[in-house]
Design an enzyme around this catalytic site. Structure first.
Site, PDB file in Angstrom:
ATOM      1  N   GLU A  62       0.770  -1.329  -0.054  1.00 27.87           N
ATOM      2  CA  GLU A  62      -0.055  -0.166   0.042  1.00 27.87           C
ATOM      3  C   GLU A  62       1.129   1.173  -0.020  1.00 27.87           C
ATOM      4  O   GLU A  62       0.779   1.975  -0.721  1.00 27.87           O
ATOM      5  CB  GLU A  62      -1.045  -0.004   1.357  1.00 27.87           C
ATOM      6  N   SER A  79      -7.708  -9.724   6.608  1.00 27.77           N
ATOM      7  CA  SER A  79      -7.771 -10.699   5.507  1.00 27.77           C
ATOM      8  C   SER A  79      -7.916 -12.240   5.895  1.00 27.77           C
ATOM      9  O   SER A  79      -7.898 -12.998   5.283  1.00 27.77           O
ATOM     10  CB  SER A  79      -6.786 -10.583   4.496  1.00 27.77           C
TER      11      SER A  79
END
Ligand code: F3S
Length: 503
Positions: free
Chosen positions: A347, A485
């Site tokens: 990211e 996740s």
């Protein structure tokens, strides 16, 4: 002791759907009491018996044998040996079941059978009087409801999907009428047991209702599941997008593993999705769809893809996309960008690619102190979405004292903040804390750090085998949280194992 779950509530609240999912998640047997009542209704309709003729109903019931069997994992209902499963969902059968279930002989017939089942195994039962009459000793009681409007809307949609013409207002009236009938009947009226937890499903999805009931159930057993555990909105969106693209049957590529979870990535790869390990691998792509994951990518990647004969499916999380916009705008306005985050995280790598000038990434207090910019420099500080919120505040205090012309934007996503806050509060009350997720998931590692600070017995659980090192006693309070996740399936497997360890 058996872990029985009783789910009561009005018609159309989704009881049977939810009860089946709950039973599957906890490994219990689902006893479909509604189907048993409906099977009797089929018999009464076949025999032309009116529900108001009590003696005729009593006689008809005495001739009935109802059996439930699971064939290839599917429930089949037999009436006197005849498989009537296909007839149970008919409107007239439902109406007859509602009326005839008020006849004492009908209820007595089924009561013995239902109680017998609960005495020999863990069961999940749904109905109108399970917690109040059938299983008053059930360990976990739920009263599942939804507004009349919402239940009518669901029924209307269900009929429309089957191509059956329906009138929404008429359905709404029927439901209201049935509620009245069920709650005012003399025998075992519909009411919430005093010790039942109320769950209103009006604004919740099926998976949210199931998760809430499982949370209540496990809490009764000393296992406390964080509400925020598991897939966040951005990850769910990315996973849904991959599933949607698989259905389109074109070649699919994801730029990097779609989420930090090997099992999920492997399942997608088995369905034909190709994971490109890095940007260089784009060289080998000449058609199909390239899916950008929730972490986002640099602007240069969009430019490169737009020159290729491929479709782009963008799963960049909106929280990340917002940072890209900020970085692009502020750097264009002459500010140097400072990103508080992990420089090796994809990211952060993607975010740096939106700045017009080189970014400075800081991940420690020392690095914040050592930012090599002179006082007076225009600076914009942003954060990686999953950065530890307390550390971000600490670093910002350090940077503030360096005399810059500074704009500070806390871009940690709200889901991350809520998850970290809940982990902090939950772990400080637990004997044992389990943090579930992949070892390469940055947000899971941060959760582990937060929980370890609050609970000495914190364990990082990446696979079920990791539970072998955890010593759970019958009276241990066990907290469970999970990274963004971590699939729900894994959270449920771990919860189930913890319950077994307490037995
Ligand atoms: Fe998005 Fe926050 Fe998840 S940034 S991907 S919702 S952790």
């Amino acid at each position: 002791m058996f872990h029985d779950i009783a789910i009561d509530g009005p018609a159309g609240a989704g009881k049977s759907t939810i009860a089946k999912l709950v039973a599957k998640a906890v490994g219990s047997v689902y006893v479909d009491t509604g189907a048993m009542y409906r099977a009797i209704a089929v018999h009464l309709l076949r025999e032309g018996v009116s529900s108001s003729d009590v003696s005729a109903v009593e006689k008809a019931v005495s001739e009935i044998d109802v059996l439930i069997r699971y064939v290839n994992g599917e429930q089949r209902v037999y009436l006197n040996g005849d498989d009537v499963t296909g007839q149970l969902r008919k409107e007239e059968v439902g109406n007859m079941a509602s009326k005839s279930s008020a006849v004492p002989a009908v209820r007595a017939k089924l009561l013995d059978l239902q109680r017998g089942l609960a005495k020999t195994q863990d069961v999940v039962m749904d109905g109108r009087d399970i917690g109040t009459v059938v299983l008053p000793e059930a360990q976990c009681k739920i009263f599942l409801t939804a507004s009349v409007e919402e239940r009518a809307r669901r029924r209307f949609k269900e009929l429309a999907e089957k191509g059956v013409p329906a009138d929404l207002e008429k359905i709404r009236e029927d439901i209201a009428q049935r509620d009245l009938q069920d709650s005012t009947r003399a025998t075992a009226p519909l009411r919430q047991a005093e010790d039942a937890a109320l769950v209103d499903s009006s604004d919740l999805s099926i998976s949210e209702v199931t998760a809430e009931i499982l949370r209540i159930f496990y809490e009764k057993n000393g296992i406390f599941l964080a509400k925020s555990a598991g897939f966040c909105f951005g990850v769910e969106r990315a996973v849904d997008l991959v599933e949607e693209k698989i259905r389109e049957k074109r070649p699919i590529f994801t730029l990097g593993p779609i989420i930090h979870n090997e099992q999920v990535v492997r399942e997608f790869e088995n369905a034909g999705v190709v994971t490109l390990r890095d940007e260089e691998a784009l060289e080998n792509v000449s058609c199909g769809t390239v899916i950008l994951r929730s972490h986002g990518v640099a602007k240069a990647v969009y430019d490169r893809l737009s020159d290729m004969p491929v479709a782009i499916a963008d799963a960049t999380c909106p929280f990340v996309a917002r940072i890209h916009e900020i970085v692009e705008k502020e750097s264009a306005a002459g500010r140097r960008i400072v990103i508080v985050g992990d420089p090796s995280h994809p990211e952060v790598a993607g975010t740096t690619g939106w700045s017009k000038t080189p970014c400075i990434v800081v991940s420690t207090a020392e690095e914040a102190e050592g930012i090599p910019l002179p006082p007076g420099t225009p600076v914009c500080v942003v954060a990686q979405t999953t950065f530890n919120s307390q550390k971000f505040k600490e670093f910002v205090e350090i940077i503030k004292h360096k005399g810059y012309d500074i704009v500070i934007l806390n871009t940690i996503c709200s889901a991350t903040e809520a998850r970290q806050e809940e982990a902090r509060s939950l772990s400080s009350r637990m004997d044992i804390m389990l943090v579930l997720g992949s070892g390469d998931s940055s947000n899971t590692r941060k959760l582990y750090g937060i929980c370890s600070d609050c609970c000495a017995n914190t364990y990082y659980i990446q696979a079920l085998v990791d539970l072998n090192k955890v010593h759970i006693q019958a009276d241990s309070c066990v907290g469970i949280t999970a990274g963004a996740s971590t699939p729900n399936k894994f959270i449920q497997e771990v919860s189930k194992e913890c319950l077994k360890s307490k037995a």
